[in-house]
Design a protein around this motif. Structure first.
Motif, PDB file in Angstrom:
ATOM      1  N   TRP A 699       0.876  -1.158  -0.163  1.00  0.00           N
ATOM      2  CA  TRP A 699      -0.107  -0.040   0.010  1.00  0.00           C
ATOM      3  C   TRP A 699       0.685   1.134   0.112  1.00  0.00           C
ATOM      4  N   GLN A 700       2.063   1.407   0.901  1.00  0.00           N
ATOM      5  CA  GLN A 700       3.006   2.451   0.949  1.00  0.00           C
ATOM      6  C   GLN A 700       3.298   2.751  -0.544  1.00  0.00           C
ATOM      7  N   ARG A 701       3.791   1.629  -1.266  1.00  0.00           N
ATOM      8  CA  ARG A 701       4.382   1.682  -2.582  1.00  0.00           C
ATOM      9  C   ARG A 701       3.366   2.020  -3.483  1.00  0.00           C
ATOM     10  N   LEU A 702       2.354   1.797  -3.397  1.00  0.00           N
ATOM     11  CA  LEU A 702       1.348   2.070  -4.478  1.00  0.00           C
ATOM     12  C   LEU A 702       0.806   3.569  -4.407  1.00  0.00           C
ATOM     13  N   LEU A 703       0.729   3.958  -2.940  1.00  0.00           N
ATOM     14  CA  LEU A 703       0.423   5.371  -2.614  1.00  0.00           C
ATOM     15  C   LEU A 703       1.556   6.283  -3.083  1.00  0.00           C
ATOM     16  N   PHE A 704       2.949   5.887  -3.075  1.00  0.00           N
ATOM     17  CA  PHE A 704       3.810   6.777  -3.255  1.00  0.00           C
ATOM     18  C   PHE A 704       3.834   6.769  -4.741  1.00  0.00           C
ATOM     19  N   GLN A 705       3.270   6.014  -5.486  1.00  0.00           N
ATOM     20  CA  GLN A 705       3.676   5.941  -6.925  1.00  0.00           C
ATOM     21  C   GLN A 705       2.462   6.861  -7.479  1.00  0.00           C
ATOM     22  N   ARG A 706       1.302   6.983  -6.800  1.00  0.00           N
ATOM     23  CA  ARG A 706       0.179   7.717  -7.387  1.00  0.00           C
ATOM     24  C   ARG A 706      -0.017   8.782  -6.729  1.00  0.00           C
ATOM     25  N   PHE A 707       0.281   9.003  -5.585  1.00  0.00           N
ATOM     26  CA  PHE A 707       0.131  10.396  -4.793  1.00  0.00           C
ATOM     27  C   PHE A 707       1.483  10.847  -3.944  1.00  0.00           C
ATOM     28  N   PRO A 708       2.440  11.027  -4.468  1.00  0.00           N
ATOM     29  CA  PRO A 708       3.776  11.264  -4.018  1.00  0.00           C
ATOM     30  C   PRO A 708       3.846  12.254  -2.843  1.00  0.00           C
ATOM     31  N   ASN A 709       2.899  13.347  -2.629  1.00  0.00           N
ATOM     32  CA  ASN A 709       2.830  14.251  -1.741  1.00  0.00           C
ATOM     33  C   ASN A 709       2.167  13.803  -0.410  1.00  0.00           C
ATOM     34  N   VAL A 710       1.403  12.659  -0.603  1.00  0.00           N
ATOM     35  CA  VAL A 710       0.937  11.994   0.645  1.00  0.00           C
ATOM     36  C   VAL A 710       1.895  11.194   1.435  1.00  0.00           C
ATOM     37  N   SER A 711       2.019  11.475   2.758  1.00  0.00           N
ATOM     38  CA  SER A 711       2.649  10.964   3.656  1.00  0.00           C
ATOM     39  C   SER A 711       1.962   9.793   4.502  1.00  0.00           C
ATOM     40  N   SER A 712       2.776   8.869   4.752  1.00  0.00           N
ATOM     41  CA  SER A 712       2.271   7.685   5.572  1.00  0.00           C
ATOM     42  C   SER A 712       3.078   7.301   6.664  1.00  0.00           C
ATOM     43  N   ILE A 713       2.444   6.902   7.894  1.00  0.00           N
ATOM     44  CA  ILE A 713       3.412   6.542   9.002  1.00  0.00           C
ATOM     45  C   ILE A 713       2.792   5.244   9.295  1.00  0.00           C
ATOM     46  N   ASP A 714       3.732   4.140   9.283  1.00  0.00           N
ATOM     47  CA  ASP A 714       3.571   2.862   9.670  1.00  0.00           C
ATOM     48  C   ASP A 714       3.385   2.572  11.167  1.00  0.00           C
ATOM     49  N   VAL A 715       1.813   2.488  11.399  1.00  0.00           N
ATOM     50  CA  VAL A 715       1.397   2.635  12.725  1.00  0.00           C
ATOM     51  C   VAL A 715       2.249   1.352  13.583  1.00  0.00           C
ATOM     52  N   THR A 716       2.516   0.230  12.952  1.00  0.00           N
ATOM     53  CA  THR A 716       3.008  -0.939  13.681  1.00  0.00           C
ATOM     54  C   THR A 716       4.473  -0.678  14.127  1.00  0.00           C
ATOM     55  N   GLN A 717       5.233  -0.078  13.308  1.00  0.00           N
ATOM     56  CA  GLN A 717       6.672   0.317  13.560  1.00  0.00           C
ATOM     57  C   GLN A 717       6.743   1.512  14.727  1.00  0.00           C
ATOM     58  N   LEU A 718       5.676   2.372  14.522  1.00  0.00           N
ATOM     59  CA  LEU A 718       5.580   3.605  15.278  1.00  0.00           C
ATOM     60  C   LEU A 718       5.299   2.909  16.869  1.00  0.00           C
ATOM     61  N   THR A 719       4.399   1.898  16.873  1.00  0.00           N
ATOM     62  CA  THR A 719       4.057   1.348  18.310  1.00  0.00           C
ATOM     63  C   THR A 719       5.114   0.722  18.839  1.00  0.00           C
ATOM     64  N   GLU A 720       6.048  -0.024  18.051  1.00  0.00           N
ATOM     65  CA  GLU A 720       7.087  -1.031  18.440  1.00  0.00           C
ATOM     66  C   GLU A 720       8.072   0.278  18.914  1.00  0.00           C
ATOM     67  N   THR A 721       8.452   1.391  18.345  1.00  0.00           N
ATOM     68  CA  THR A 721       9.203   2.087  18.657  1.00  0.00           C
ATOM     69  C   THR A 721       8.883   2.577  20.099  1.00  0.00           C
ATOM     70  N   LEU A 722       7.727   3.030  20.168  1.00  0.00           N
ATOM     71  CA  LEU A 722       6.878   3.649  21.529  1.00  0.00           C
ATOM     72  C   LEU A 722       7.404   2.416  22.791  1.00  0.00           C
ATOM     73  N   LEU A 723       6.919   1.505  22.433  1.00  0.00           N
ATOM     74  CA  LEU A 723       7.129   0.479  23.359  1.00  0.00           C
ATOM     75  C   LEU A 723       8.607   0.362  23.670  1.00  0.00           C
ATOM     76  N   LYS A 724       9.631   0.205  22.576  1.00  0.00           N
ATOM     77  CA  LYS A 724      10.878   0.162  22.991  1.00  0.00           C
ATOM     78  C   LYS A 724      11.485   1.348  24.008  1.00  0.00           C
ATOM     79  N   GLY A 725      10.874   2.558  23.680  1.00  0.00           N
ATOM     80  CA  GLY A 725      11.257   3.555  24.531  1.00  0.00           C
ATOM     81  C   GLY A 725      10.595   3.391  25.809  1.00  0.00           C
ATOM     82  N   PHE A 726       9.323   3.116  26.042  1.00  0.00           N
ATOM     83  CA  PHE A 726       8.837   2.851  27.242  1.00  0.00           C
ATOM     84  C   PHE A 726       9.589   1.907  28.110  1.00  0.00           C
ATOM     85  N   SER A 727       9.993   0.893  27.265  1.00  0.00           N
ATOM     86  CA  SER A 727      10.780  -0.225  27.986  1.00  0.00           C
ATOM     87  C   SER A 727      12.033   0.204  28.808  1.00  0.00           C
ATOM     88  N   GLN A 728      12.805   1.119  27.941  1.00  0.00           N
ATOM     89  CA  GLN A 728      13.899   1.762  28.388  1.00  0.00           C
ATOM     90  C   GLN A 728      13.804   2.652  29.710  1.00  0.00           C
TER      91      GLN A 728
END
Length: 859
Positions: A699-728
């Protein structure tokens, strides 16, 4: 003679006092050293962090009239240089890798004016302007080759030139949401990202040929705040940059300092017990000296000097140990905290002074009620039989209340927050009351069960625990608090994970991608694309930028630098200042989303139809997030006057909402009912539903090809980053809890040594009656093991209750138990350590041959 005896006793008889105090202040000393070293490093490099002497920034383009006002004021200070940057969160991809969110920094030639951005340089410079540099992490992830690989940003391809080797403006490098990419600002228009309503940050930097001192810069900032009235326009000096860079660390340090106070409190309990016993031992000497002294307070001086000697020695040991630990830990800490360079320095004079003051306060706070208890007794009783005082209570309610107030002031000083201080004291007092009540119930139950126990070892252990009530209650309280603190953070972390992880959110699952910078004309096309992929575009929500002018009849002004020292004294006031000194993102919604809950007021659906021409007499209906309302003092019925794209608009707060911000759906502080804002210029936010990693990447690849100005955040990766920070953070708090627990065990060892002194006749009598040293050792081990294990068990259970309350207060989420292994792990560990301490405290008495001194027999 008395003074000499007491001074020598500070180092001979009161080594336990020193050890107990040392463990209590060690965590605070090390933490203070860490905080001060990092803050000093940030302040010393504050100009490099900002990249200038003063900077203007806004989440919009700074207008030409605003820049002219700034330049006119700056010209009065002398010659200056100027540069600017534009920052975006955007998508980018390489020829071989799929799209990823990046932090795009478009710079002018002279950036930065102060400091440096070191970059690799490729041999191929055929088109010097058509170049891009990236963070090393992104270069590794995409396998970029300098001079040979191309990177696509928006509508344009750039040639990868090399890595960003060093950026003096990013000290705590781990704080960024996405890897940074550098391009030239004059190449930015060709990317197609500069569209109306795009999410960007425009910064303009100014640097003087002769650097200004901090007072002149502060005055310059005050003048800018007067000239540039829009709160969305931020003015920063180097000191502001240092404060912003270290904000997360300071807030984490506040909570770590609060945790260290628990260790200090446990050390205080041990010191109070030791001092009370020391005073009882010297009660006859004190009584004689008081009779002979011309002034009554002179009898207290030897004990005060003793406390000063012990405190000074403990503080010196704590500082020496902290310096040794600092030398060993500063390099690993620099890597963990992503600090640019190493953490030089060590224990400062300020930290040394604070440590000494804290040690003195703890000892004197423990000495004061003990001396007051001694003064309440008759001199004849003290001269006749001072040992009977050991059975009496040593502290009045008013004295305990005074000590709690003193603890509150210290907690306020280290946490910089009255809210955190109140929560800490409330949790501590409620937990202490519950623990004390449980301890009394446990001792009463044990006393009733003692006759029913079959073995002599069990009966004597139960009898000893229940008979020595005061010391047993103190040991119970200390161990319960230690176990509660050790098991609390895993419990909170478990609740935080439950709040973020979608399997635990069946009614409101997390999205897979969060989309932003969707242009209004792209929304229908984006919905069509989503339908072609058999997915639903979730919660497409308008984003409209506005400015709050007044609340009722009161101008909504920024909190200026003149008030910063007053209003920045607490974290709540600092947070209010940040909320005031910013623009507002508004939206339009007809009803609540699953991530919102109505707290107070009337829902939009129950209101009459909106007016076609809203005014102050018929304002638009507003919904405000409850915490935002609390921070700014907003209430139901308040009129908020906005300026939106140059148009004045008035809204009335008709309800307050609670927002689940961890839902990662489009949520806002202020929501308008559909009506007057329908035609305002806007961009859109949206999300895509849960999906596998393969689908998210596609989906990110298709969105970038068709709507290059639209940005997307991978929420799964973001939650993993937040959990890692909270764990620290959790690990840091666990380490501080461990230090507090060690202070608790040191206090317990002190109590056990004095408890053994009270029982020496009893132990000697058992030997005369035939008890072997081995049998006594087993009995003493069982006695303390039982008390410690059961105390730890109830401490872990109480942590579930405290964790539930904190989870509701912090996350507004359902409570989730941590791994029940803590119930199986901590009680046996505490039982083993308690039994071992019990043996160590009585080892000499157990090995001593049966004999009774004359003094013991008379007592």
């Amino acid at each position: 003679m008395i003074k000499q005896r007491l001074r020598w006793g500070a180092f001979q008889k009161n080594r336990l006092w020193m050890a107990t105090l040392l463990t209590g202040i060690l965590g605070f000393t090390f933490l203070s050293t860490l905080q001060e070293t990092i803050q000093t490093a940030l302040v010393s490099r504050s100009r490099e962090l900002l990249g200038a002497d003063i900077a203007l920034s806004a989440r919009r383009m700074i207008t030409a009239p605003e820049l002219e006002l700034a330049r006119k004021r700056l010209s009065n200070e002398g010659e200056f240089r100027e540069t600017s940057t534009l920052e975006f969160y955007s998508m980018a991809s390489s020829e071989e890798a799929g799209p990823q969110l990046i932090e795009l920094l478009a710079t002018e030639k002279d950036f930065p004016l102060v400091g440096t951005v070191e970059r690799e340089s490729s041999a191929d410079e055929t088109n010097p302007a058509d170049r891009v540099w990236t963070d090393p992490a992104l270069a590794i992830r995409w396998n970029l080759k300098a001079g040979r690989t191309r990177v696509k940003i928006g509508d344009r391809w750039f040639r990868y030139q090399g890595r960003i080797l060093r950026d003096t403006g990013r000290s705590l490098r781990g704080a960024s949401l996405a890897p940074r990419v550098l391009i030239s600002r004059n190449q930015l228009p060709s990317t197609g990202l500069l569209r109306a309503g795009a999410t960007l940050t425009h910064r303009t930097y100014f640097s003087f040929s002769t650097a200004l001192d901090s007072d002149r810069l502060a005055q310059l900032k005050t003048d800018f705040e007067r000239l540039l009235e829009d709160p969305a326009l931020q003015i920063q000096t180097p000191s502001d940059a240092a404060d912003d860079e270290g904000r997360l660390l300071r807030q984490t340090g506040d909570y770590l300092a609060i945790a260290s106070l628990v260790g200090l409190l446990l050390a205080f309990l041990g010191c109070f017990w030791l001092i009370k016993q020391n005073l009882i031992e010297n009660a006859q000497t004190w009584a004689i000296y008081r009779v002979l002294s011309p002034k009554t307070w002179q009898a207290d001086l030897p004990f005060i000097r003793q406390a000063a000697l012990v405190s000074g020695a403990s503080a010196a040991l704590a500082l020496a140990l902290t310096q040794c630990l600092w030398i060993l830990a500063r390099q690993p800490l620099a890597r963990v905290l992503f600090v640019d360079g190493s953490l030089d320095g060590g224990v400062s004079l300020r930290v040394a002074g604070l440590t000494l003051v804290l040690a003195m306060m703890t000892s004197l706070a423990a000495l004061w009620p003990a001396l007051a208890f001694l003064k309440r007794q008759s001199l004849s009783l003290l001269l006749r039989d001072p040992e009977v005082l050991a059975k009496a209570s040593g502290m009045k309610f008013s004295e305990a209340l005074t000590l709690v107030a003193l603890l509150g002031l210290v907690a306020r000083g280290v946490s910089h927050s009255w809210f955190v201080t109140g929560a800490f004291l409330s949790a501590l007092l409620l937990s202490t009351a519950a623990i004390w009540a449980l301890g009394a119930l446990f001792l009463r139950t044990l006393r009733s069960l003692e006759p029913k126990l079959k073995t002599a070892t069990a009966r004597w252990s139960a009898l000893s625990i229940s008979r020595l009530t005061a010391s047993s209650q103190l040991i119970w309280l200390t161990l319960c608090l230690s176990a509660l603190l050790l098991s609390l953070m895993p419990t909170l972390e478990s609740s935080f994970r439950a709040q973020l992880q979608s399997p635990m959110r069946p009614t409101n699952p997390l999205p897979s991608l969060f989309l932003f910078d969707i242009q209004e004309e792209q929304l229908s096309e984006l919905e069509t694309w989503a339908a072609s992929e058999s997915i639903t575009l979730q919660y497409p929500t308008a984003l409209i930028r506005g400015r709050l002018l007044r609340v009722n009849d009161t101008p909504f002004e920024r909190i200026g630098s003149q008030n910063s020292k007053l209003l920045g004294t607490t974290r709540e006031q600092e947070r209010e200042a940040r909320f005031r000194n910013r623009g507002l993102n508004l939206t339009i919604r007809a009803q609540l989303t699953p991530s919102e809950t109505l707290v107070k007021g009337i829902p939009f659906s129950e209101l009459p139809p909106p007016s076609e021409a809203p005014s102050e007499s018929t304002p638009e209906a507003l919904s405000v997030e409850e915490r935002f309302a609390d921070r700014l003092g907003l209430q139901l019925g308040d009129l908020l006057h906005f300026e939106i794209q140059g148009v004045a608009l008035t809204g009335k707060i008709v309800n307050l909402r609670r927002v689940d911000w961890t839902s990662f759906q489009p949520n806002f502080f202020v929501v308008f009912r559909p009506g007057a804002l329908n035609d305002a210029p806007k961009t859109y936010l949206a999300s895509l539903p849960q999906a596998s990693e393969i689908n998210r990447e596609r989906w990110q690849r298709l969105l970038f090809q068709r709507f290059p100005n639209v940005s997307s955040i991978d929420v799964t990766q973001l939650t993993e980053t937040l959990l890692k920070g909270f764990s620290q953070i959790s690990v840091a708090l666990e380490l501080m809890a461990l230090v507090a627990a060690l202070a608790g065990f040191a206090a317990i060892f002190s109590v056990l040594r004095l408890r053994a002194r009270e029982r020496q006749n009893e132990l000697q009598l058992l030997k005369v009656l035939g008890a072997s040293p081995r049998a006594l050792s087993v009995t003493l081990f069982c006695e303390m093991g039982i008390l410690s294990g059961i105390a730890a068990f109830f401490g872990v259970l109480l942590s579930f209750g405290v964790g539930r309350a904190l989870a509701q207060a912090l996350f507004h989420s359902a409570f989730r138990l941590a791994d029940l292994g803590y119930l199986l792990f901590l009680p046996p560990v505490f039982a083993l350590m308690g039994g071992t301490l019990g043996l160590a405290a009585t080892a000499r008495l157990v090995k001593r041959s049966p004999q009774f001194s004359e003094s013991h027999c008379s007592s």
